[in-house]
Motif scaffolding. Structure first.
Motif, PDB file in Angstrom:
ATOM      1  N   ASN A  80       0.841  -1.190   0.000  1.00  0.00           N
ATOM      2  CA  ASN A  80       0.000   0.000   0.000  1.00  0.00           C
ATOM      3  C   ASN A  80       0.881   1.247   0.000  1.00  0.00           C
ATOM      4  OD1 ASN A  80       0.689   0.839   2.678  1.00  0.00           O
ATOM      5  ND2 ASN A  80      -0.880  -0.484   3.544  1.00  0.00           N
ATOM      6  N   LYS A  81       0.273   2.394  -0.139  1.00  0.00           N
ATOM      7  CA  LYS A  81       1.015   3.648  -0.296  1.00  0.00           C
ATOM      8  C   LYS A  81       1.948   3.925   0.889  1.00  0.00           C
ATOM      9  CE  LYS A  81       0.218   8.563  -1.058  1.00  0.00           C
ATOM     10  NZ  LYS A  81      -0.787   9.615  -1.197  1.00  0.00           N
ATOM     11  N   GLU A  82       1.465   3.733   2.111  1.00  0.00           N
ATOM     12  CA  GLU A  82       2.260   4.034   3.300  1.00  0.00           C
ATOM     13  C   GLU A  82       3.460   3.092   3.444  1.00  0.00           C
ATOM     14  OE1 GLU A  82      -1.103   3.611   3.385  1.00  0.00           O
ATOM     15  OE2 GLU A  82      -1.659   5.721   3.553  1.00  0.00           O
ATOM     16  N   VAL A  83       3.219   1.812   3.253  1.00  0.00           N
ATOM     17  CA  VAL A  83       4.305   0.834   3.373  1.00  0.00           C
ATOM     18  C   VAL A  83       5.289   1.013   2.218  1.00  0.00           C
ATOM     19  CG1 VAL A  83       4.877  -1.624   3.453  1.00  0.00           C
ATOM     20  CG2 VAL A  83       2.870  -0.778   4.685  1.00  0.00           C
ATOM     21  N   ARG A  84       4.784   1.293   1.027  1.00  0.00           N
ATOM     22  CA  ARG A  84       5.661   1.534  -0.126  1.00  0.00           C
ATOM     23  C   ARG A  84       6.581   2.721   0.154  1.00  0.00           C
ATOM     24  NH1 ARG A  84       6.684  -0.288  -5.490  1.00  0.00           N
ATOM     25  NH2 ARG A  84       8.402   1.042  -6.096  1.00  0.00           N
ATOM     26  N   SER A  85       6.061   3.731   0.826  1.00  0.00           N
ATOM     27  CA  SER A  85       6.859   4.902   1.185  1.00  0.00           C
ATOM     28  C   SER A  85       8.037   4.507   2.079  1.00  0.00           C
ATOM     29  CB  SER A  85       5.982   5.938   1.884  1.00  0.00           C
ATOM     30  OG  SER A  85       6.752   7.010   2.318  1.00  0.00           O
ATOM     31  N   VAL A  86       7.810   3.606   3.019  1.00  0.00           N
ATOM     32  CA  VAL A  86       8.888   3.127   3.900  1.00  0.00           C
ATOM     33  C   VAL A  86       9.955   2.411   3.077  1.00  0.00           C
ATOM     34  CG1 VAL A  86       9.447   1.539   5.797  1.00  0.00           C
ATOM     35  CG2 VAL A  86       7.388   2.959   5.934  1.00  0.00           C
ATOM     36  N   PHE A  87       9.530   1.583   2.127  1.00  0.00           N
ATOM     37  CA  PHE A  87      10.482   0.871   1.271  1.00  0.00           C
ATOM     38  C   PHE A  87      11.264   1.844   0.393  1.00  0.00           C
ATOM     39  CE2 PHE A  87       8.279  -2.743   2.783  1.00  0.00           C
ATOM     40  CZ  PHE A  87       9.030  -3.863   2.484  1.00  0.00           C
ATOM     41  N   ASP A  88      10.603   2.892  -0.074  1.00  0.00           N
ATOM     42  CA  ASP A  88      11.279   3.896  -0.901  1.00  0.00           C
ATOM     43  C   ASP A  88      12.299   4.695  -0.089  1.00  0.00           C
ATOM     44  OD1 ASP A  88       9.751   3.092  -3.071  1.00  0.00           O
ATOM     45  OD2 ASP A  88       8.345   4.775  -2.922  1.00  0.00           O
ATOM     46  N   ILE A  89      11.900   5.161   1.076  1.00  0.00           N
ATOM     47  CA  ILE A  89      12.777   5.978   1.926  1.00  0.00           C
ATOM     48  C   ILE A  89      14.015   5.204   2.363  1.00  0.00           C
ATOM     49  CG2 ILE A  89      12.938   7.084   4.209  1.00  0.00           C
ATOM     50  CD1 ILE A  89       9.968   7.928   3.783  1.00  0.00           C
ATOM     51  N   THR A  90      13.856   3.934   2.663  1.00  0.00           N
ATOM     52  CA  THR A  90      14.975   3.123   3.134  1.00  0.00           C
ATOM     53  C   THR A  90      15.859   2.597   1.993  1.00  0.00           C
ATOM     54  OG1 THR A  90      13.602   1.130   3.146  1.00  0.00           O
ATOM     55  CG2 THR A  90      13.767   2.369   5.219  1.00  0.00           C
ATOM     56  N   GLY A  91      15.409   2.766   0.760  1.00  0.00           N
ATOM     57  CA  GLY A  91      16.178   2.268  -0.378  1.00  0.00           C
ATOM     58  C   GLY A  91      15.889   0.818  -0.720  1.00  0.00           C
ATOM     59  N   PHE A  92      14.994   0.174   0.015  1.00  0.00           N
ATOM     60  CA  PHE A  92      14.662  -1.220  -0.256  1.00  0.00           C
ATOM     61  C   PHE A  92      14.032  -1.387  -1.636  1.00  0.00           C
ATOM     62  CE2 PHE A  92      14.676  -3.812   3.870  1.00  0.00           C
ATOM     63  CZ  PHE A  92      15.672  -3.055   4.414  1.00  0.00           C
ATOM     64  N   SER A  93      13.327  -0.360  -2.108  1.00  0.00           N
ATOM     65  CA  SER A  93      12.685  -0.434  -3.427  1.00  0.00           C
ATOM     66  C   SER A  93      13.700  -0.629  -4.539  1.00  0.00           C
ATOM     67  CB  SER A  93      11.889   0.845  -3.701  1.00  0.00           C
ATOM     68  OG  SER A  93      10.885   0.999  -2.747  1.00  0.00           O
ATOM     69  N   LYS A  94      14.928  -0.200  -4.299  1.00  0.00           N
ATOM     70  CA  LYS A  94      15.962  -0.314  -5.327  1.00  0.00           C
ATOM     71  C   LYS A  94      16.636  -1.678  -5.352  1.00  0.00           C
ATOM     72  CE  LYS A  94      16.895   4.594  -5.265  1.00  0.00           C
ATOM     73  NZ  LYS A  94      17.790   5.665  -4.896  1.00  0.00           N
ATOM     74  N   ILE A  95      16.590  -2.404  -4.235  1.00  0.00           N
ATOM     75  CA  ILE A  95      17.294  -3.679  -4.173  1.00  0.00           C
ATOM     76  C   ILE A  95      16.378  -4.893  -4.190  1.00  0.00           C
ATOM     77  CG2 ILE A  95      19.323  -2.739  -3.034  1.00  0.00           C
ATOM     78  CD1 ILE A  95      18.256  -3.877  -0.392  1.00  0.00           C
ATOM     79  N   LEU A  96      15.076  -4.686  -3.950  1.00  0.00           N
ATOM     80  CA  LEU A  96      14.127  -5.803  -3.913  1.00  0.00           C
ATOM     81  C   LEU A  96      13.257  -5.800  -5.143  1.00  0.00           C
ATOM     82  CD1 LEU A  96      12.950  -5.468  -0.200  1.00  0.00           C
ATOM     83  CD2 LEU A  96      14.626  -7.075  -1.107  1.00  0.00           C
ATOM     84  N   ASN A  97      12.771  -6.970  -5.495  1.00  0.00           N
ATOM     85  CA  ASN A  97      11.815  -7.119  -6.582  1.00  0.00           C
ATOM     86  C   ASN A  97      10.426  -6.834  -6.016  1.00  0.00           C
ATOM     87  OD1 ASN A  97      10.337  -7.790  -8.831  1.00  0.00           O
ATOM     88  ND2 ASN A  97      10.692  -9.995  -8.636  1.00  0.00           N
ATOM     89  N   ILE A  98       9.874  -5.644  -6.335  1.00  0.00           N
ATOM     90  CA  ILE A  98       8.563  -5.261  -5.828  1.00  0.00           C
ATOM     91  C   ILE A  98       7.582  -5.240  -6.997  1.00  0.00           C
ATOM     92  CG2 ILE A  98       7.204  -3.472  -4.695  1.00  0.00           C
ATOM     93  CD1 ILE A  98       9.724  -2.671  -3.183  1.00  0.00           C
ATOM     94  N   GLU A  99       6.559  -6.063  -6.869  1.00  0.00           N
ATOM     95  CA  GLU A  99       5.535  -6.178  -7.910  1.00  0.00           C
ATOM     96  C   GLU A  99       4.305  -5.399  -7.491  1.00  0.00           C
ATOM     97  OE1 GLU A  99       4.883 -10.387  -8.079  1.00  0.00           O
ATOM     98  OE2 GLU A  99       6.911 -10.801  -8.787  1.00  0.00           O
ATOM     99  N   GLU A 100       3.662  -4.788  -8.467  1.00  0.00           N
ATOM    100  CA  GLU A 100       2.446  -4.003  -8.184  1.00  0.00           C
ATOM    101  C   GLU A 100       1.240  -4.859  -8.084  1.00  0.00           C
ATOM    102  OE1 GLU A 100       2.603  -0.821  -7.330  1.00  0.00           O
ATOM    103  OE2 GLU A 100       4.739  -0.966  -7.643  1.00  0.00           O
TER     104      GLU A 100
END
Length: 100
Positions: A80-100
């Motif tokens: 969801n938007k809030e949890v995705r924000s945490v992944f983005d801020i921490t940089g996890f979005s760049k290293i993990l495979n995140i599917e929509e």
């Protein structure tokens, strides 16, 4: 937090509902431990994940590292938007495979 593991072909889908925090992160870690040992493909289904703390992020990162080390695959989907924000801020979005 509620955890349900569903088998989809060769992939284990770990459905996470509620909050993953300091109290519940060990439960998540324990639930995926045997999946990691099998070197399986694992997907964290997070559509109903409301919150994740640094303790939860540690479990996510450890799962990713351990699975990739033994040629397993790991993905996260439906943040969801809030949890995705945490992944983005921490940089996890760049290293993990995140599917929509």
């Amino acid at each position: 937090m509620e955890i349900t593991i569903i088998k989809e072909n060769e992939t284990s889908v770990v459905v996470i509902e509620g909050r993953v925090d300091t109290v519940t992160a060990p439960e998540l870690e324990s639930a995926v431990k045997h999946l990691i040992n099998m070197g399986a493909s694992v997907v964290f289904e997070c559509e109903k994940l409301e919150y994740i703390s640094s303790a939860g992020l540690r479990v996510v990162l450890a799962t990713h590292k351990q699975l990739t080390a033994c040629a397993g695959k790991f993905a996260i989907r439906h943040l969801n938007k809030e949890v995705r924000s945490v992944f983005d801020i921490t940089g996890f979005s760049k290293i993990l495979n995140i599917e929509e």
